[in-house]
Design an enzyme around this catalytic site. Structure first.
Site, short mmCIF file in Angstrom:
data_model
loop_
_atom_site.label_atom_id
_atom_site.label_comp_id
_atom_site.label_asym_id
_atom_site.label_seq_id
_atom_site.Cartn_x
_atom_site.Cartn_y
_atom_site.Cartn_z
N HIS A 157 0.83 -1.22 0.00
CA HIS A 157 0.00 0.00 0.00
C HIS A 157 0.86 1.26 0.00
O HIS A 157 0.41 2.31 0.48
CB HIS A 157 -0.94 0.05 1.22
CG HIS A 157 -1.65 -1.23 1.50
ND1 HIS A 157 -2.87 -1.55 0.97
CD2 HIS A 157 -1.28 -2.30 2.25
CE1 HIS A 157 -3.25 -2.75 1.40
NE2 HIS A 157 -2.28 -3.23 2.16
N SER A 278 13.52 22.13 -16.42
CA SER A 278 12.29 22.86 -16.71
C SER A 278 12.67 24.17 -17.37
O SER A 278 13.68 24.78 -17.03
CB SER A 278 11.53 23.12 -15.42
OG SER A 278 10.71 24.25 -15.55
N LYS A 284 14.76 22.63 -11.27
CA LYS A 284 14.18 21.31 -11.54
C LYS A 284 15.09 20.37 -12.30
O LYS A 284 15.87 20.76 -13.15
CB LYS A 284 12.89 21.48 -12.35
CG LYS A 284 11.80 22.21 -11.59
CD LYS A 284 10.93 21.27 -10.82
CE LYS A 284 9.99 20.63 -11.83
NZ LYS A 284 8.91 19.95 -11.18
N GLU A 291 9.04 8.81 -16.88
CA GLU A 291 7.66 9.22 -17.14
C GLU A 291 7.22 8.79 -18.54
O GLU A 291 6.09 8.33 -18.74
CB GLU A 291 7.52 10.73 -16.99
CG GLU A 291 7.75 11.20 -15.57
CD GLU A 291 7.87 12.70 -15.48
OE1 GLU A 291 6.89 13.34 -15.09
OE2 GLU A 291 8.95 13.24 -15.81
#
Ligand code: ARG
Length: 461
Positions: A157, A278, A284, A291
């Site tokens: 979980h 970014s 960033k 992804e």
């Protein structure tokens, strides 16, 4: 306007839009190599069975070899007027060899030709992908070795559950990718059956030798029913299901490491060369490859759906719908190849943040289960032991301290079976050592399996 190979019964040229609509050359030119291999085998067979002279077969094979080189060099001129790869190559043969070129298609239809090429292509793809899976497994083993002593929180979980050795975690993925390789290898047997000789659907009245062609092309067997041979695409469904499973595993890993890589979690550091920044936020560093791997999983599952829907309504035997079988298979293959290559590089070169992980391992009461099992070994019924440890954890949580800092007297106020040897199972390192079952995170078990994989993957040491 090029003359059509099938133009005999037609009284007007094909509408230009129909020609463009039906052309598949931009897609199936990827099978040029397979088409040429199959045509050479077919030509040699025709010579053996007397439909061609030895000289004609030789001329065909030599010219096919030339065409293959021209395609590889990029100098071959493909034309949509010739619809597909088969017609493009045949047109070139006729142009160069005249009547000899016109004989190659003897006892053959594009229906058995296309699916022969396609089976060869899928077989080649499997032979490309399985080594990439092995390479990824090797990366996981190398990573396991680089951080062999690290203990991480194991999760259920996404909540810290029990401590596990980092190599145990790595080997979980090795096992998954092993099954993926195994599935593809198994699928390969059913891919590797020869449809050539089935003709358009019913076979041929000309003398042919299907076994010879199958042997020449490395097929393990011939498809026994000509109607089945030209219509079956279950080999592609199976292949795409294998690829979809690979992508699901890659996606699980990508998701996990996106979380681990977040500044909040901060377990894993990815080398800069695998990340991007970014355009607006200078601080960033994003895990784009992970992804995109997660994102592209949808494409491969989509490819499986697409093909299933193409096949769903088809009566026997060949229907032109079947031309739609190649785009999903080609695209899914490229996606899987790209993802596997990058995954192997990222896994191999990743760094763990030992301090952050150690911090988290200390915090989560990960030793609660082995503590409970300690009580069971002391004769306390499991459910009672569960209750006792639950109460102790609740108190510790309030006081903000780990289980191993509880004094023996305080332990004994909860249960008088607890003795000073309890400290041997408390703390993450002790807890990990306490495991003993087959396949568990017990150090001896993990070491055994790590050795097994190193040997199997040829990693020496
Ligand atoms: N381009 C076709 C395909 O991919 C080749 C077979 C065409 N056969 C036919 N009868 N039109 O399926």
């Amino acid at each position: 306007m090029a003359k059509k190979a099938w133009g005999g019964r037609f009284e007007e040229p094909t509408d230009e839009r129909v020609e463009r609509f039906g052309a598949s050359i931009d897609v199936d030119r990827l099978m040029a190599d397979q088409d040429i291999r199959a045509s050479m085998a077919h030509a040699r067979m025709l010579a053996r069975t007397g439909s061609l002279t030895e000289q004609e077969a030789e001329d065909l094979c030599r010219t096919l070899e030339q065409i293959k080189e021209e395609i590889a060099r990029g100098t071959f001129r493909f034309s949509t007027a010739h619809e597909d790869i088969h017609m493009n190559i045949e047109a070139a043969l006729v142009e160069r060899l005249g009547d000899t070129g016109r004989k190659l298609h003897t006892a053959r239809s594009r229906n058995d030709q296309v699916v022969t090429d396609f089976r060869l292509w899928v077989r080649d793809a499997i032979d490309r992908i399985v080594p990439l899976l092995r390479n990824l497994q090797a990366s996981w083993v190398i990573l396991a070795d680089r951080f062999a002593d690290v203990i991480i929180p194991g999760y259920t979980h996404l909540q810290p559950a029990q401590p596990v050795l980092f190599p145990h975690y790595c080997l979980a993925y090795v096992e998954k990718f092993e099954r993926d390789a195994d599935r593809l290898t198994d699928c390969r047997r059913r891919v590797n059956q020869c449809p050539l000789g089935a003709g358009a659907l019913a076979g041929t009245s000309l003398p042919i030798d299907r076994e010879f062609v199958a042997r020449e092309l490395g097929f393990e067997a011939i498809l026994e029913n000509s109607l089945d041979a030209v219509s079956a695409r279950d080999f592609c469904i199976e292949y795409l299901a294998c690829l979809a499973t690979v992508m699901l595993h890659l996606s699980n890993w990508a998701e996990e490491w996106i979380i681990w890589n977040s500044t909040t979690w901060n377990f894993v550091r990815l080398p800069d060369r695998y990340c991007t920044g970014s355009s607006m936020m200078p601080q960033k560093k994003n895990p784009d490859v992970l992804e995109l791997t997660r994102g592209r999983t949808g494409r491969v599952l989509g490819a499986l759906q697409t093909l299933a829907l193409v096949l769903k309504g088809l009566p026997l035997t060949y229907n032109r719908d079947l031309q739609e079988d190649k785009p999903p298979v080609f695209a899914a293959t490229q996606t899987v190849v790209d993802c596997l290559e990058l995954a192997a590089a990222i896994v191999r070169d990743a760094e763990l943040n030992r301090e952050r992980i150690a911090d988290e391992v200390e915090r989560g009461y990960l030793d609660a289960t082995t503590f409970m099992e300690y009580l069971v070994r002391k004769g306390v019924p499991m459910r009672t032991a569960h209750e006792i440890v639950g109460k102790i954890v609740a108190r510790c949580e309030k006081q903000g301290k780990p289980l191993r800092s509880v004094k023996i007297e305080e332990f004994r106020s909860f249960c008088d079976r607890i003795e000073p040897d309890v400290y041997e199972v408390l703390g993450a390192a002790n807890a990990v050592r306490a495991f003993r079952s087959r396949g568990s995170t017990a150090p001896s078990e993990v070491e055994k399996r790590l050795r097994y994989w190193k040997q199997k993957l040829g990693l020496g040491g």
